[in-house]
Design a protein around this motif. Sequence first.
Motif, mmCIF file in Angstrom:
data_model
loop_
_atom_site.group_PDB
_atom_site.id
_atom_site.type_symbol
_atom_site.label_atom_id
_atom_site.label_comp_id
_atom_site.label_asym_id
_atom_site.label_seq_id
_atom_site.Cartn_x
_atom_site.Cartn_y
_atom_site.Cartn_z
ATOM 1 N N PRO A 198 -101.585 -137.857 -10.582
ATOM 2 C CA PRO A 198 -102.841 -138.611 -10.707
ATOM 3 C C PRO A 198 -103.926 -138.134 -9.736
ATOM 4 C CG PRO A 198 -100.990 -140.113 -10.831
ATOM 5 C CD PRO A 198 -100.429 -138.762 -10.517
ATOM 6 N N GLU A 199 -103.527 -137.709 -8.527
ATOM 7 C CA GLU A 199 -104.511 -137.239 -7.554
ATOM 8 C C GLU A 199 -105.180 -135.944 -8.012
ATOM 9 O OE1 GLU A 199 -101.372 -138.215 -6.721
ATOM 10 O OE2 GLU A 199 -101.914 -140.121 -5.753
ATOM 11 N N VAL A 222 -101.346 -143.625 -15.282
ATOM 12 C CA VAL A 222 -101.728 -142.515 -16.161
ATOM 13 C C VAL A 222 -100.629 -142.308 -17.197
ATOM 14 C CG1 VAL A 222 -102.269 -140.065 -16.266
ATOM 15 C CG2 VAL A 222 -103.010 -141.412 -14.314
ATOM 16 N N VAL A 249 -107.683 -136.585 -10.750
ATOM 17 C CA VAL A 249 -108.965 -137.077 -10.228
ATOM 18 C C VAL A 249 -109.802 -135.901 -9.731
ATOM 19 C CG1 VAL A 249 -110.046 -138.455 -8.406
ATOM 20 C CG2 VAL A 249 -108.112 -139.380 -9.655
ATOM 21 N N GLU A 250 -109.161 -134.950 -9.040
ATOM 22 C CA GLU A 250 -109.874 -133.773 -8.538
ATOM 23 C C GLU A 250 -110.475 -132.955 -9.681
ATOM 24 O OE1 GLU A 250 -107.165 -131.581 -6.105
ATOM 25 O OE2 GLU A 250 -106.848 -133.277 -4.746
ATOM 26 N N GLY A 265 -111.422 -134.190 -12.467
ATOM 27 C CA GLY A 265 -112.410 -135.010 -13.177
ATOM 28 C C GLY A 265 -111.918 -135.546 -14.510
ATOM 29 N N ILE A 295 -109.716 -138.118 -14.830
ATOM 30 C CA ILE A 295 -109.698 -139.576 -14.704
ATOM 31 C C ILE A 295 -110.592 -139.961 -13.527
ATOM 32 C CG2 ILE A 295 -107.407 -139.854 -15.717
ATOM 33 C CD1 ILE A 295 -106.265 -140.224 -12.942
ATOM 34 N N LYS A 296 -111.004 -141.226 -13.487
ATOM 35 C CA LYS A 296 -111.947 -141.654 -12.444
ATOM 36 C C LYS A 296 -111.272 -141.921 -11.108
ATOM 37 C CE LYS A 296 -115.411 -143.648 -15.480
ATOM 38 N NZ LYS A 296 -116.105 -144.862 -15.911
ATOM 39 N N ASN A 297 -110.145 -142.644 -11.131
ATOM 40 C CA ASN A 297 -109.463 -142.966 -9.880
ATOM 41 C C ASN A 297 -107.982 -143.164 -10.144
ATOM 42 O OD1 ASN A 297 -109.162 -145.645 -10.916
ATOM 43 N ND2 ASN A 297 -111.216 -146.116 -10.188
ATOM 44 N N THR A 298 -107.237 -143.432 -9.087
ATOM 45 C CA THR A 298 -105.787 -143.568 -9.216
ATOM 46 C C THR A 298 -105.343 -145.025 -9.220
ATOM 47 O OG1 THR A 298 -105.564 -143.394 -6.824
ATOM 48 C CG2 THR A 298 -105.352 -141.364 -8.091
ATOM 49 N N LYS A 299 -106.278 -145.951 -9.444
ATOM 50 C CA LYS A 299 -105.930 -147.377 -9.417
ATOM 51 C C LYS A 299 -105.087 -147.779 -10.624
ATOM 52 C CE LYS A 299 -109.994 -148.762 -6.817
ATOM 53 N NZ LYS A 299 -111.296 -149.432 -6.875
#
Length: 188
Positions: free
Chosen positions: A105-106, A121, A109-110, A112, A114-118
């Motif tokens: 997930p990290e 996935v 995000v890098e 682009g 997904i928006k965040n890891t909250k």
Amino acid sequence: MAEQLNLSSLKPAQRQKARKRVGRGLGSGKGRYSGRGIKGQKSRAGSHKMRAGFEGGQMPIYMRMGKQRGATSKDAMPIGPFRTSTVPVNVGSLDGFGDGAEVTPETLVEQGLIKNTKTDVKLLGNGELKKKLTVRVHAISATAREKVEAAGGSVSLLREPKVKKRAAKSAKPAPAPAAEDAPAAEEE
């Protein structure tokens, strides 16, 4: 030239609007009923303290409407404490990663994707994958798993999937093999 400002020439920037004085005679324009009309609920004191959605005692619209949706309906995703929502990522969008890269997930995000890891996935199987990747996500579809493993990659889940409980069916007793035993008994 403008008049010099001193204590004797102070004026407000805007003239104050006169306060509305209700119930002070018929000539005032707000006398007799004080602008409230004649009788009825809204003419009484304290009548404007009704809750939101109050319709005068009539069955309110939120109670007249159907009740299929809401926090207690298992179909209404993602409302309610027992539901989870996931962010979908397709296999075809993983082309931005290098060969042998690790997909988490990290790193998504890098890139682009997904928006965040909250939120969790889930990897879906739409698109083609030609690179060998190590995928670590919360959930994955069967076709996505096939495509990642067919390209030489590996898949591991960050959280084990919950096993769905199935209703236990009542077990029927097995039929007694009486028909088979009867001829054997006659032969002896």
